[in-house]
Design a protein around this motif. Structure first.
Motif, short mmCIF file in Angstrom:
data_model
loop_
_atom_site.label_atom_id
_atom_site.label_comp_id
_atom_site.label_asym_id
_atom_site.label_seq_id
_atom_site.Cartn_x
_atom_site.Cartn_y
_atom_site.Cartn_z
N ASN A 191 35.50 15.30 68.51
CA ASN A 191 36.57 16.29 68.51
C ASN A 191 37.85 15.55 68.11
O ASN A 191 38.45 14.85 68.93
N CYS A 192 38.25 15.66 66.85
CA CYS A 192 39.41 14.92 66.35
C CYS A 192 40.62 15.85 66.21
O CYS A 192 40.48 17.04 65.89
N ILE A 193 41.78 15.29 66.43
CA ILE A 193 43.03 16.07 66.38
C ILE A 193 43.63 15.90 64.98
O ILE A 193 44.00 14.81 64.58
N ASN A 194 43.73 16.99 64.25
CA ASN A 194 44.16 16.95 62.86
C ASN A 194 45.68 16.94 62.70
O ASN A 194 46.42 17.43 63.57
N LEU A 195 46.11 16.41 61.55
CA LEU A 195 47.52 16.44 61.16
C LEU A 195 47.67 17.36 59.95
O LEU A 195 47.05 17.14 58.91
N ARG A 196 48.48 18.41 60.10
CA ARG A 196 48.76 19.33 59.00
C ARG A 196 49.91 18.76 58.17
O ARG A 196 51.00 18.54 58.69
N MET A 197 49.66 18.51 56.91
CA MET A 197 50.68 17.93 56.04
C MET A 197 51.70 18.99 55.64
O MET A 197 51.33 20.10 55.24
N LEU A 198 52.98 18.65 55.74
CA LEU A 198 54.02 19.59 55.35
C LEU A 198 54.08 19.78 53.84
O LEU A 198 54.42 20.84 53.34
N SER A 199 53.78 18.72 53.10
CA SER A 199 53.75 18.83 51.64
C SER A 199 52.36 19.24 51.21
O SER A 199 51.40 18.50 51.34
N GLY A 200 52.22 20.45 50.74
CA GLY A 200 50.92 20.97 50.30
C GLY A 200 50.21 21.79 51.35
O GLY A 200 49.41 22.67 51.01
N GLY A 201 50.46 21.51 52.62
CA GLY A 201 49.88 22.31 53.68
C GLY A 201 48.46 21.96 54.08
O GLY A 201 47.88 22.57 54.97
N GLY A 202 47.84 20.97 53.42
CA GLY A 202 46.47 20.60 53.75
C GLY A 202 46.40 19.70 54.98
O GLY A 202 47.42 19.24 55.51
N LEU A 203 45.16 19.46 55.43
CA LEU A 203 44.94 18.56 56.55
C LEU A 203 44.80 17.13 56.05
O LEU A 203 44.19 16.87 55.02
N GLY A 212 38.66 -4.57 52.25
CA GLY A 212 38.82 -4.01 50.91
C GLY A 212 38.06 -2.72 50.68
O GLY A 212 38.22 -2.08 49.64
N ARG A 213 37.24 -2.31 51.61
CA ARG A 213 36.49 -1.05 51.47
C ARG A 213 37.30 0.08 52.09
O ARG A 213 37.57 0.07 53.29
N GLU A 214 37.72 1.03 51.26
CA GLU A 214 38.53 2.14 51.72
C GLU A 214 37.69 3.39 51.93
O GLU A 214 36.83 3.72 51.10
N VAL A 215 37.94 4.08 53.03
CA VAL A 215 37.20 5.30 53.36
C VAL A 215 38.20 6.37 53.79
O VAL A 215 39.09 6.11 54.60
N ARG A 216 38.06 7.55 53.24
CA ARG A 216 38.87 8.71 53.64
C ARG A 216 37.95 9.70 54.35
O ARG A 216 36.96 10.15 53.77
N VAL A 217 38.28 10.00 55.60
CA VAL A 217 37.40 10.83 56.43
C VAL A 217 38.08 12.15 56.75
O VAL A 217 39.19 12.18 57.29
N ARG A 218 37.41 13.24 56.40
CA ARG A 218 37.87 14.58 56.78
C ARG A 218 37.31 14.87 58.17
O ARG A 218 36.09 14.95 58.36
N VAL A 219 38.19 15.01 59.14
CA VAL A 219 37.75 15.20 60.52
C VAL A 219 37.92 16.66 60.94
O VAL A 219 38.61 17.44 60.28
N ASP A 220 37.32 16.99 62.07
CA ASP A 220 37.39 18.36 62.58
C ASP A 220 37.62 18.32 64.07
O ASP A 220 37.30 17.33 64.75
N GLY A 221 38.21 19.39 64.61
CA GLY A 221 38.46 19.45 66.03
C GLY A 221 39.19 20.72 66.42
O GLY A 221 39.49 21.57 65.57
N GLN A 222 39.48 20.85 67.69
CA GLN A 222 40.11 22.06 68.21
C GLN A 222 41.59 22.17 67.89
O GLN A 222 42.14 23.27 67.83
N LEU A 223 42.24 21.01 67.70
CA LEU A 223 43.70 21.00 67.58
C LEU A 223 44.18 20.46 66.24
O LEU A 223 43.53 19.60 65.63
N ALA A 224 45.30 20.97 65.80
CA ALA A 224 45.99 20.44 64.63
C ALA A 224 47.50 20.58 64.87
O ALA A 224 47.96 21.60 65.40
N PHE A 225 48.26 19.57 64.48
CA PHE A 225 49.72 19.58 64.61
C PHE A 225 50.33 19.10 63.29
O PHE A 225 49.65 18.48 62.46
N ASN A 226 51.61 19.36 63.13
CA ASN A 226 52.30 18.80 61.96
C ASN A 226 53.21 17.65 62.36
O ASN A 226 54.08 17.25 61.60
N THR A 227 52.99 17.11 63.56
CA THR A 227 53.73 15.94 64.03
C THR A 227 52.81 15.05 64.84
O THR A 227 52.00 15.53 65.66
N THR A 228 52.92 13.74 64.60
CA THR A 228 52.04 12.80 65.30
C THR A 228 52.42 12.62 66.77
O THR A 228 51.62 12.12 67.56
#
Length: 297
Positions: A191-203, A212-228
């Motif tokens: 259950n991950c807490i998402n950050l809503r981006m103000l520019s573009g509106g996406g998560l 050197g190995r980069e990974v971008r993970v799309r997470v899901d959970g009950q909560l999302a905020f636009n501030t850390t």
């Protein structure tokens, strides 16, 4: 009064003070004949003789003395005012508008402003807290604050903060019922807490990296905020895993309110930079603030 009349009066005053056309001409950077012509022009216009000339000296007449008594304080006053204006031009004064994120404002800008502003009461600073990528030229900001990796090439960038790290955190109560993730793909089961981006509106996709190995993970959970700030609070409350700046949760990690996971997947990255258009001509106030903000290890 016309401009040439001021020139003539200054010429007369200089000759009277130097008591010599030769010395006065040298002081004014002109020729003796030209200076003599200027004084005669003034005498003709006024209809009185102002200077008595002999082969050895020059002295003001009674009319000249009367004019000098008025002229000296008047020109001294003008000179003092011009000096005052020159000092005002150099004096750090004005309003500086900066667009910045909440995190940068609290951790980098505010500690400097708190010390800086009392020494410069005529400098005013306006901070606009906004995590989106604001166009500082269009929005008429003097400068903006961004992470070093997100700066446009046509901007002057001044480093104002140390390298930063992100941290994946959760409360002990959360880990009491959920196993700690060992790899980035394990986050899919949490259950991950998402950050809503103000520019573009996406998560925001969590950006992790190891050797050197980069990974971008799309997470899901009950909560999302636009501030850390709220993400950290929610994680501390046991409502899921948060991905926040390390320095935001340093105290909670130290006293055990939060536990860090995937530490080896969170390398440091370039910190905050103040940026402004390369064509900008910095004011004295702006230059002082930039120097105060400049990061020194």
């Amino acid at each position: 009064m016309r401009r040439e009349e001021l020139v003539d009066l200054n010429a007369f005053l200089t000759v009277a003070e130097e008591q010599s056309f030769t010395r006065a001409a040298a002081k004014l950077g002109t020729s003796q004949s030209s200076l003599s012509h200027t004084v005669r022009r003034l005498e003709t216009r006024l209809g009185v003789r102002l200077l008595t000339r002999t082969t050895r000296s020059v002295a003001p007449t009674a009319a000249g003395e009367r004019l000098l008594s008025t002229l000296r304080p008047a020109l001294d006053s003008i000179g003092a005012e011009l000096q005052s204006l020159n000092e005002l031009r150099e004096k750090p004064i004005g309003t500086i508008r900066i667009t910045t994120s909440d995190h940068a404002a609290n951790t980098v800008l505010w500690p400097v402003l708190e010390r800086f502003l009392p020494s410069y009461p005529d400098i005013h600073v306006e901070l606009s807290i906004d995590s989106s990528f604001t166009d500082i030229v269009t929005e008429r900001f003097d400068a903006g604050v961004r992470l070093g990796e997100a700066l446009a090439k046509d901007m002057v960038a001044v480093r104002i903060g140390p390298d930063l790290r992100m941290a994946v955190v959760g409360a002990p109560a959360y880990f009491a019922t959920n196993p700690a993730p060992r790899m980035p793909h394990d986050l899919a089961a949490h259950n991950c807490i998402n950050l809503r981006m103000l520019s573009g509106g996406g998560l925001y996709a969590w950006e992790l990296e190891k050797k050197g190995r980069e990974v971008r993970v799309r997470v899901d959970g009950q909560l999302a905020f636009n501030t850390t700030i709220m993400i950290a609070r929610a994680a501390e409350a046991g409502l899921g895993l948060g991905f926040v700046m390390e320095d935001q949760v340093r105290e909670q990690l130290a006293d055990g309110r939060l536990v860090r996971v995937l530490d080896d997947w969170s390398p440091s990255f370039s910190g905050y930079h103040l940026y402004y258009p390369s064509r900008r001509q910095p004011s004295a106030a702006f230059a002082l603030l930039v120097e105060a903000l400049r990061y020194r290890k």
